[in-house]
Each structure stands twice: as C-alpha cells, then as structure tokens.
Design a protein around this motif. Structure first.
Motif, short mmCIF file in Angstrom:
data_model
loop_
_atom_site.label_atom_id
_atom_site.label_comp_id
_atom_site.label_asym_id
_atom_site.label_seq_id
_atom_site.Cartn_x
_atom_site.Cartn_y
_atom_site.Cartn_z
N ASP A 54 -4.00 5.01 -13.59
CA ASP A 54 -3.08 4.08 -14.25
C ASP A 54 -1.74 4.01 -13.53
O ASP A 54 -1.09 2.96 -13.50
CB ASP A 54 -2.85 4.50 -15.71
CG ASP A 54 -4.10 4.33 -16.57
OD1 ASP A 54 -5.00 3.57 -16.15
OD2 ASP A 54 -4.17 4.96 -17.65
N LYS A 55 -1.31 5.11 -12.92
CA LYS A 55 -0.01 5.16 -12.24
C LYS A 55 -0.09 4.63 -10.81
O LYS A 55 0.93 4.36 -10.19
CB LYS A 55 0.52 6.59 -12.22
CG LYS A 55 0.90 7.10 -13.59
CD LYS A 55 1.39 8.53 -13.52
CE LYS A 55 1.73 9.05 -14.90
NZ LYS A 55 2.13 10.47 -14.87
N ALA A 56 -1.29 4.48 -10.28
CA ALA A 56 -1.46 4.06 -8.89
C ALA A 56 -0.82 2.70 -8.57
O ALA A 56 -0.13 2.58 -7.57
CB ALA A 56 -2.93 4.07 -8.50
N PRO A 57 -1.00 1.66 -9.41
CA PRO A 57 -0.37 0.38 -9.08
C PRO A 57 1.16 0.47 -9.00
O PRO A 57 1.78 -0.14 -8.14
CB PRO A 57 -0.81 -0.55 -10.22
CG PRO A 57 -2.08 0.04 -10.71
CD PRO A 57 -1.90 1.52 -10.55
N ALA A 58 1.75 1.27 -9.87
CA ALA A 58 3.21 1.43 -9.83
C ALA A 58 3.63 2.16 -8.56
O ALA A 58 4.64 1.83 -7.94
CB ALA A 58 3.69 2.19 -11.06
N ALA A 59 2.84 3.15 -8.14
CA ALA A 59 3.15 3.88 -6.90
C ALA A 59 3.03 2.96 -5.69
O ALA A 59 3.85 3.01 -4.77
CB ALA A 59 2.23 5.08 -6.76
N VAL A 60 2.00 2.11 -5.70
CA VAL A 60 1.83 1.15 -4.59
C VAL A 60 3.00 0.17 -4.56
O VAL A 60 3.56 -0.12 -3.50
CB VAL A 60 0.48 0.40 -4.72
CG1 VAL A 60 0.41 -0.77 -3.75
CG2 VAL A 60 -0.67 1.36 -4.50
N ALA A 61 3.41 -0.33 -5.71
CA ALA A 61 4.54 -1.27 -5.78
C ALA A 61 5.82 -0.60 -5.29
O ALA A 61 6.61 -1.22 -4.56
CB ALA A 61 4.72 -1.78 -7.21
N ALA A 62 6.04 0.67 -5.65
CA ALA A 62 7.23 1.38 -5.20
C ALA A 62 7.20 1.57 -3.68
O ALA A 62 8.22 1.40 -3.00
CB ALA A 62 7.34 2.73 -5.90
N ALA A 63 6.03 1.90 -3.13
CA ALA A 63 5.91 2.07 -1.68
C ALA A 63 6.13 0.75 -0.95
O ALA A 63 6.79 0.71 0.09
CB ALA A 63 4.53 2.65 -1.35
N GLU A 64 5.60 -0.34 -1.49
CA GLU A 64 5.80 -1.66 -0.87
C GLU A 64 7.27 -2.06 -0.92
O GLU A 64 7.79 -2.64 0.03
CB GLU A 64 4.93 -2.71 -1.56
CG GLU A 64 3.45 -2.56 -1.23
CD GLU A 64 2.57 -3.51 -2.02
OE1 GLU A 64 3.02 -4.03 -3.07
OE2 GLU A 64 1.42 -3.72 -1.60
N SER A 65 7.94 -1.76 -2.01
CA SER A 65 9.36 -2.07 -2.12
C SER A 65 10.17 -1.26 -1.11
O SER A 65 11.07 -1.79 -0.46
CB SER A 65 9.84 -1.77 -3.54
OG SER A 65 11.22 -1.97 -3.65
#
Length: 98
Positions: A25-36
């Motif tokens: 569940d936390k993976a999409p947020a981690a990906v978005a943070a890394a992309e940012s």
C-alpha cells in the motif's frame, strides 16, 4: 499441542501478510516521492548547465585562473559566424609588381 502450533503459525502468517500488504500500500507513495526527488535533481542539473546565447567561436575570454564569477556575469565574448564580417583594403597593382 498440534492445534496450538497451527494457530501460532496461522497468526504469524496473518501478521506477516498484514505487514506485506502495508508495504504494498505504501509503495505508490514511495515511488511518487522518488520521482519527485528525481525531478528536483534534474531541475538542479539544468540550472547548472552553461549555455551560450549563440553557437559560435569564443572571441574573448575575460577570466583568468582563480577568478570568482557571479551568476549571469559575462565571462566570454562569443563571435557569431553568421554575423562575421571582415573589412580589408586591397591595394591597387603597382607598376612593376606582379
């Protein structure tokens, strides 16, 4: 005794599954943070790039070794080949000179 062991295994597997689901569940947020963060680094690299106003030849360099340069300070003079003109004079032929 066997039933207690099975219940412990089930409970342990259930908790592991919950933790795994939380990670998923936390993976999409981690990906978005890394992309940012990556986008921020790319903007920083772009800001550090040195660009000339025209493609051309360096006519004059106004820097010496160990000079400090401020942001947007001119450090060289480019020569635009499309606007390059040469003025010269050609002497008339002199008698007796080939």
């Amino acid at each position: 005794m066997e039933l207690v062991g099975v219940r412990r295994s089930f409970t342990s597997a259930s908790h592991a599954s919950e933790h795994r689901d939380e990670g998923i569940d936390k993976a999409p947020a981690a990906v978005a943070a890394a992309e940012s963060a990556l986008a921020g680094i790319e903007r920083h690299i772009e800001a550090l790039a040195i660009r000339a106003p025209v493609a051309g030849i360096v006519e004059a360099l106004t820097l010496r070794s160990d000079d400090l340069v401020t942001a947007n300070a001119p450090t060289l003079s480019p020569l635009d080949p499309a606007r390059f003109w040469i003025r010269t004079s050609v002497p008339k032929r002199r008698p007796g000179v080939s």
